[in-house]
Design a protein around this motif. Structure first.
Motif, PDB file in Angstrom:
ATOM      1  N   GLU A 135       0.797  -1.241   0.000  1.00 14.28           N
ATOM      2  CA  GLU A 135       0.000   0.000   0.000  1.00 14.28           C
ATOM      3  C   GLU A 135       0.825   1.286   0.000  1.00 14.28           C
ATOM      4  N   VAL A 136       2.109   1.240   0.394  1.00 12.80           N
ATOM      5  CA  VAL A 136       2.892   2.489   0.437  1.00 12.80           C
ATOM      6  C   VAL A 136       4.164   2.357  -0.394  1.00 12.80           C
ATOM      7  N   ALA A 137       4.737   3.538  -0.750  1.00 14.97           N
ATOM      8  CA  ALA A 137       5.883   3.567  -1.669  1.00 14.97           C
ATOM      9  C   ALA A 137       7.129   2.938  -1.037  1.00 14.97           C
ATOM     10  N   GLY A 138       7.622   1.886  -1.668  1.00 13.46           N
ATOM     11  CA  GLY A 138       8.846   1.245  -1.191  1.00 13.46           C
ATOM     12  C   GLY A 138      10.052   2.173  -1.297  1.00 13.46           C
ATOM     13  N   SER A 139       9.961   3.172  -2.172  1.00 10.51           N
ATOM     14  CA  SER A 139      11.072   4.113  -2.337  1.00 10.51           C
ATOM     15  C   SER A 139      11.235   5.029  -1.134  1.00 10.51           C
ATOM     16  N   ASN A 140      10.235   5.074  -0.288  1.00  8.34           N
ATOM     17  CA  ASN A 140      10.314   5.897   0.917  1.00  8.34           C
ATOM     18  C   ASN A 140      10.310   4.961   2.124  1.00  8.34           C
ATOM     19  N   SER A 164       8.665 -10.129  -1.144  1.00  6.46           N
ATOM     20  CA  SER A 164       9.605 -10.754  -0.211  1.00  6.46           C
ATOM     21  C   SER A 164      10.218 -11.926  -0.981  1.00  6.46           C
ATOM     22  N   SER A 165      11.363 -11.649  -1.619  1.00 10.09           N
ATOM     23  CA  SER A 165      11.945 -12.639  -2.534  1.00 10.09           C
ATOM     24  C   SER A 165      12.368 -13.891  -1.781  1.00 10.09           C
ATOM     25  N   SER A 166      12.111 -15.051  -2.385  1.00 12.28           N
ATOM     26  CA  SER A 166      12.506 -16.360  -1.846  1.00 12.28           C
ATOM     27  C   SER A 166      11.721 -16.787  -0.615  1.00 12.28           C
ATOM     28  N   SER A 220      11.123 -17.290  -5.978  1.00 10.79           N
ATOM     29  CA  SER A 220       9.795 -16.694  -5.812  1.00 10.79           C
ATOM     30  C   SER A 220       9.884 -15.264  -5.295  1.00 10.79           C
ATOM     31  N   HIS A 221       8.788 -14.536  -5.488  1.00  8.64           N
ATOM     32  CA  HIS A 221       8.638 -13.201  -4.891  1.00  8.64           C
ATOM     33  C   HIS A 221       7.240 -13.202  -4.268  1.00  8.64           C
ATOM     34  N   ALA A 222       7.173 -13.199  -2.943  1.00  9.32           N
ATOM     35  CA  ALA A 222       5.887 -13.467  -2.295  1.00  9.32           C
ATOM     36  C   ALA A 222       5.171 -12.220  -1.809  1.00  9.32           C
ATOM     37  N   TYR A 377      14.704  -2.654  -7.816  1.00 11.84           N
ATOM     38  CA  TYR A 377      14.935  -3.109  -6.432  1.00 11.84           C
ATOM     39  C   TYR A 377      16.193  -2.474  -5.840  1.00 11.84           C
ATOM     40  N   ASP A 378      16.256  -2.497  -4.526  1.00 10.83           N
ATOM     41  CA  ASP A 378      17.353  -1.828  -3.790  1.00 10.83           C
ATOM     42  C   ASP A 378      17.478  -0.356  -4.154  1.00 10.83           C
ATOM     43  N   GLY A 379      16.353   0.267  -4.457  1.00  9.90           N
ATOM     44  CA  GLY A 379      16.337   1.690  -4.788  1.00  9.90           C
ATOM     45  C   GLY A 379      16.241   1.904  -6.282  1.00  9.90           C
ATOM     46  N   ALA A 380      15.133   2.529  -6.709  1.00 12.08           N
ATOM     47  CA  ALA A 380      14.933   2.803  -8.144  1.00 12.08           C
ATOM     48  C   ALA A 380      15.977   3.818  -8.623  1.00 12.08           C
ATOM     49  N   ASP A 381      16.228   3.794  -9.942  1.00 10.50           N
ATOM     50  CA  ASP A 381      17.204   4.733 -10.550  1.00 10.50           C
ATOM     51  C   ASP A 381      17.040   6.155 -10.021  1.00 10.50           C
ATOM     52  N   GLU A 382      15.785   6.634 -10.081  1.00  8.05           N
ATOM     53  CA  GLU A 382      15.524   8.047  -9.751  1.00  8.05           C
ATOM     54  C   GLU A 382      15.956   8.371  -8.327  1.00  8.05           C
ATOM     55  N   VAL A 383      15.682   7.440  -7.414  1.00 12.65           N
ATOM     56  CA  VAL A 383      15.993   7.666  -5.999  1.00 12.65           C
ATOM     57  C   VAL A 383      17.508   7.808  -5.819  1.00 12.65           C
ATOM     58  N   LYS A 385      19.712   8.618  -8.184  1.00  9.67           N
ATOM     59  CA  LYS A 385      20.214   9.812  -8.878  1.00  9.67           C
ATOM     60  C   LYS A 385      19.969  11.057  -8.031  1.00  9.67           C
ATOM     61  N   ILE A 386      18.792  11.133  -7.418  1.00  9.03           N
ATOM     62  CA  ILE A 386      18.485  12.295  -6.568  1.00  9.03           C
ATOM     63  C   ILE A 386      19.480  12.350  -5.407  1.00  9.03           C
ATOM     64  N   SER A 387      19.752  11.191  -4.830  1.00 13.37           N
ATOM     65  CA  SER A 387      20.671  11.138  -3.683  1.00 13.37           C
ATOM     66  C   SER A 387      22.094  11.566  -4.094  1.00 13.37           C
TER      67      SER A 387
HETATM   68  C1  LIG Z   1      12.363  -8.592  -8.557  1.00  8.24           C
HETATM   69  C2  LIG Z   1      12.199  -7.790  -7.312  1.00  8.24           C
HETATM   70  C3  LIG Z   1      12.687  -8.304  -6.110  1.00  8.24           C
HETATM   71  C4  LIG Z   1      12.495  -7.599  -4.924  1.00  8.24           C
HETATM   72  N1  LIG Z   1      12.907  -8.161  -3.736  1.00  8.24           N
HETATM   73  C5  LIG Z   1      12.595  -7.560  -2.561  1.00  8.24           C
HETATM   74  C6  LIG Z   1      12.860  -8.209  -1.313  1.00  8.24           C
HETATM   75  O1  LIG Z   1      13.432  -9.298  -1.268  1.00  8.24           O
HETATM   76  N2  LIG Z   1      12.447  -7.596  -0.171  1.00  8.24           N
HETATM   77  C7  LIG Z   1      11.815  -6.392  -0.159  1.00  8.24           C
HETATM   78  O2  LIG Z   1      11.465  -5.889   0.907  1.00  8.24           O
HETATM   79  N3  LIG Z   1      11.550  -5.735  -1.353  1.00  8.24           N
HETATM   80  C8  LIG Z   1      11.912  -6.298  -2.528  1.00  8.24           C
HETATM   81  N4  LIG Z   1      11.610  -5.689  -3.733  1.00  8.24           N
HETATM   82  C9  LIG Z   1      10.885  -4.417  -3.715  1.00  8.24           C
HETATM   83  C10 LIG Z   1      11.709  -3.237  -4.165  1.00  8.24           C
HETATM   84  O3  LIG Z   1      12.720  -2.935  -3.236  1.00  8.24           O
HETATM   85  C11 LIG Z   1      10.746  -2.059  -4.434  1.00  8.24           C
HETATM   86  O4  LIG Z   1       9.953  -2.408  -5.559  1.00  8.24           O
HETATM   87  C12 LIG Z   1      11.473  -0.750  -4.653  1.00  8.24           C
HETATM   88  O5  LIG Z   1      12.046  -0.285  -3.460  1.00  8.24           O
HETATM   89  C13 LIG Z   1      10.516   0.334  -5.210  1.00  8.24           C
HETATM   90  O6  LIG Z   1       9.391   0.464  -4.392  1.00  8.24           O
HETATM   91  P1  LIG Z   1       7.925   0.425  -5.045  1.00  8.24           P
HETATM   92  O7  LIG Z   1       7.816  -0.763  -5.898  1.00  8.24           O
HETATM   93  O8  LIG Z   1       6.946   0.565  -3.940  1.00  8.24           O
HETATM   94  O9  LIG Z   1       7.872   1.675  -6.012  1.00  8.24           O
HETATM   95  P2  LIG Z   1       7.454   3.165  -5.620  1.00  8.24           P
HETATM   96  O10 LIG Z   1       8.180   3.626  -4.427  1.00  8.24           O
HETATM   97  O11 LIG Z   1       5.978   3.243  -5.605  1.00  8.24           O
HETATM   98  O12 LIG Z   1       8.020   3.953  -6.881  1.00  8.24           O
HETATM   99  C14 LIG Z   1       7.524   3.739  -8.203  1.00  8.24           C
HETATM  100  C15 LIG Z   1       8.438   4.431  -9.181  1.00  8.24           C
HETATM  101  O13 LIG Z   1       8.384   5.812  -8.961  1.00  8.24           O
HETATM  102  C16 LIG Z   1       9.636   6.423  -9.192  1.00  8.24           C
HETATM  103  N5  LIG Z   1      10.033   7.137  -7.972  1.00  8.24           N
HETATM  104  C17 LIG Z   1       9.956   6.703  -6.696  1.00  8.24           C
HETATM  105  N6  LIG Z   1      10.398   7.648  -5.836  1.00  8.24           N
HETATM  106  C18 LIG Z   1      10.750   8.708  -6.587  1.00  8.24           C
HETATM  107  C19 LIG Z   1      11.277  10.004  -6.291  1.00  8.24           C
HETATM  108  N7  LIG Z   1      11.564  10.373  -5.052  1.00  8.24           N
HETATM  109  N8  LIG Z   1      11.514  10.848  -7.331  1.00  8.24           N
HETATM  110  C20 LIG Z   1      11.273  10.476  -8.619  1.00  8.24           C
HETATM  111  N9  LIG Z   1      10.784   9.262  -8.939  1.00  8.24           N
HETATM  112  C21 LIG Z   1      10.526   8.397  -7.945  1.00  8.24           C
HETATM  113  C22 LIG Z   1      10.596   5.313  -9.575  1.00  8.24           C
HETATM  114  O14 LIG Z   1      10.684   5.240 -10.992  1.00  8.24           O
HETATM  115  C23 LIG Z   1       9.918   4.067  -9.050  1.00  8.24           C
HETATM  116  O15 LIG Z   1      10.259   2.922  -9.802  1.00  8.24           O
HETATM  117  C24 LIG Z   1      11.827  -6.348  -4.938  1.00  8.24           C
HETATM  118  C25 LIG Z   1      11.376  -5.820  -6.158  1.00  8.24           C
HETATM  119  C26 LIG Z   1      11.542  -6.520  -7.331  1.00  8.24           C
HETATM  120  C27 LIG Z   1      11.011  -5.950  -8.608  1.00  8.24           C
END
Ligand SMILES: Cc1cc2nc3c(=O)[nH]c(=O)nc-3n(C[C@H](O)[C@H](O)[C@H](O)COP(=O)(O)OP(=O)(O)OC[C@H]3O[C@@H](n4cnc5c(N)ncnc54)[C@H](O)[C@@H]3O)c2cc1C
Length: 396
Positions: A135-140, A164-166, A220-222, A377-383, A385-387
């Motif tokens: 429900e909430v942004a993983g990027s934050n 939650s991979s594996s 798996s990714h659960a 994963y482990d932080g999207a490109d944008e996140v 780059k901003i950092s």
């Molecule tokens: C194959 C795979 C394996 C993974 N494994 C794990 C795991 O084992 N455990 C776990 O906890 N998580 C895991 N993840 C989750 C992953 O870490 C998150 O998907 C990731 O952190 C992004 O969060 P989100 O999907 O909620 O995207 P959101 O935070 O909703 O962001 C969506 C998109 O918005 C953009 N964005 C986000 N923030 C900003 C910003 N500040 N400025 C500009 N653009 C922005 C980016 O393009 C981003 O892709 C996995 C993901 C994948 C795809």
């Protein structure tokens, strides 16, 4: 700096490369169209061979059966193992276990180490890392809805996670949950808690279908629903409010390893691209490599690989000599640079192979599908780059 491996490391790399070529790459043909778990029996035999060669768990602590090599050495080992999708698993250094091992070793109690860390390093069990929420942004990462409330001698966890991979087949999850929502600092509200997957209230809802593949087991990714999931309070890792400190520790070296595995993938695809370009005839007298356009694919890919490799080894060198804190900018730079470089190299390799590249007769299509996630994963490109830009702009 040339980043030459030592003589001892070169000997290890030679053994690993030979094993990858002779024992693992030939298995890939059988893997076509099947899920990873279908091979667990066969892979266990290969894992035993690696143990017998005393090359098991190169980065993990010696006292638990690993080789405990320095980060720079393990980076080069990940490059060698990245050439096949089986590499990390067979050598006992696959994600997400590797990251979990790191924090269990650094922050776990003696009891937690005996119960969870030892069998994990020995490869007897698997684990997962459960932080991202539906429900909430993983990027934050400071925004979590999952809570862990104290109730007597237990924590009671409620929340909705995914990716939650594996998790499928894992013995435990390390779950990030809010334990101190009242803390003034957003970075001191969350904790990591060890949750056995057979704890009451741990519900694996489904293995998410990703790019057309519903992975099972290790691959798996659960999606997981924690519903009044109860675990003893001793299962907290590193103390209450320490979640972000642990997450930082987990991700620094972890990104070095991901990025060097990606360099390994690039090397593999590059080799396939060059061999095919030199052997595939486009006319009865000419091969693809005679075309200048194809030559630019090769030159651009060589530049992508070399820049990635040097940048990752540079970041690893800073971590190894100064610590993770001094390498934060470099870690973010490699995370987006190498992920994108890898995608360009895979894409060029696929293009050069034409229809063959789209088929599962080479591993290129699998890499194209699976490793798109590297930019997320482990932080999207944008996140990242901003950092990076923020850190740079501070100096002006
Ligand atoms: C194959 C795979 C394996 C993974 N494994 C794990 C795991 O084992 N455990 C776990 O906890 N998580 C895991 N993840 C989750 C992953 O870490 C998150 O998907 C990731 O952190 C992004 O969060 P989100 O999907 O909620 O995207 P959101 O935070 O909703 O962001 C969506 C998109 O918005 C953009 N964005 C986000 N923030 C900003 C910003 N500040 N400025 C500009 N653009 C922005 C980016 O393009 C981003 O892709 C996995 C993901 C994948 C795809």
């Amino acid at each position: 700096m040339a980043f030459e491996p030592s003589e001892k490391l070169q000997a290890i790399l030679d053994m690993i490369n030979e094993f990858v070529d002779k024992e693992l790459i030939p298995m890939e043909a059988e893997m076509k169209g099947k899920e990873f778990f279908a091979f667990e029996g066969e892979l266990e035999k290969k894992r035993q061979m690696v143990r017998d060669m005393e090359l098991w768990a190169p980065l993990h602590p010696k006292e638990f059966g690993g080789m405990e090599l320095p980060l720079m050495d393990t980076a080069m080992i990940y490059e060698a193992l990245g050439r096949t999708p089986f590499g990390l698993y067979v050598f006992g250094c696959q994600a997400p276990d590797a990251g979990n091992i790191e924090i269990l070793h650094k922050f776990g109690t003696e009891e937690q180490k005996e119960k969870w860390l030892r069998p994990l390093i020995e490869g007897k069990i698997r684990s997962c890392f459960s932080m991202t929420e539906v429900e909430v942004a993983g990027s934050n990462p400071t925004w979590l809805l999952t809570t862990a409330e104290k109730d007597g001698d237990d924590y009671v966890i409620n929340g909705h996670k995914w990716y939650s991979s594996s998790a499928d087949g894992s013995k435990f999850a390390i779950v990030m949950a809010e334990t101190n929502p009242e803390n003034e600092s957003l970075h001191k509200r969350a904790s990591m808690i060890i949750v056995p997957t057979d704890a009451p209230g741990f519900n694996l809802v489904r293995n998410i279908s990703v790019m057309g593949h519903t992975g099972e087991g290790y691959a798996s990714h659960a999606e997981i629903s924690y519903q009044n999931c109860r675990v003893p309070k001793e299962n907290i890792l590193g103390g209450e409010g320490m979640g972000f400190v642990l997450a930082q520790e987990r991700l620094g070296p972890g990104r070095i390893h991901h990025c060097m595995r990606w360099v390994g993938i690039m090397n593999r695809c590059f080799g396939l691209m060059c061999s095919y370009a030199k052997s595939r005839r486009r006319t009865p007298t000419e091969v693809l490599a005679d075309s200048d356009i194809i030559k630019t694919y090769i030159a651009d890919s060589a530049a992508d690989i070399l820049s990635s490799r040097l940048m990752v080894l540079n970041a690893a060198y800073i971590i190894q000599t100064k610590g993770v804190k001094d390498a934060m900018k470099d870690i973010s730079i490699i995370k987006f640079h190498v992920a994108n470089a890898m995608q360009r190299v895979i894409d060029r390799a696929l293009q050069v192979h034409g229809g063959l590249g789209m088929s599962d007769d080479t591993p290129i299509a699998m890499y194209y599908r699976q490793d798109r996630a590297a930019r997320i994963y482990d932080g999207a490109d944008e996140v990242h780059k901003i950092s990076v830009a923020r850190r740079i702009l501070k100096e002006y």
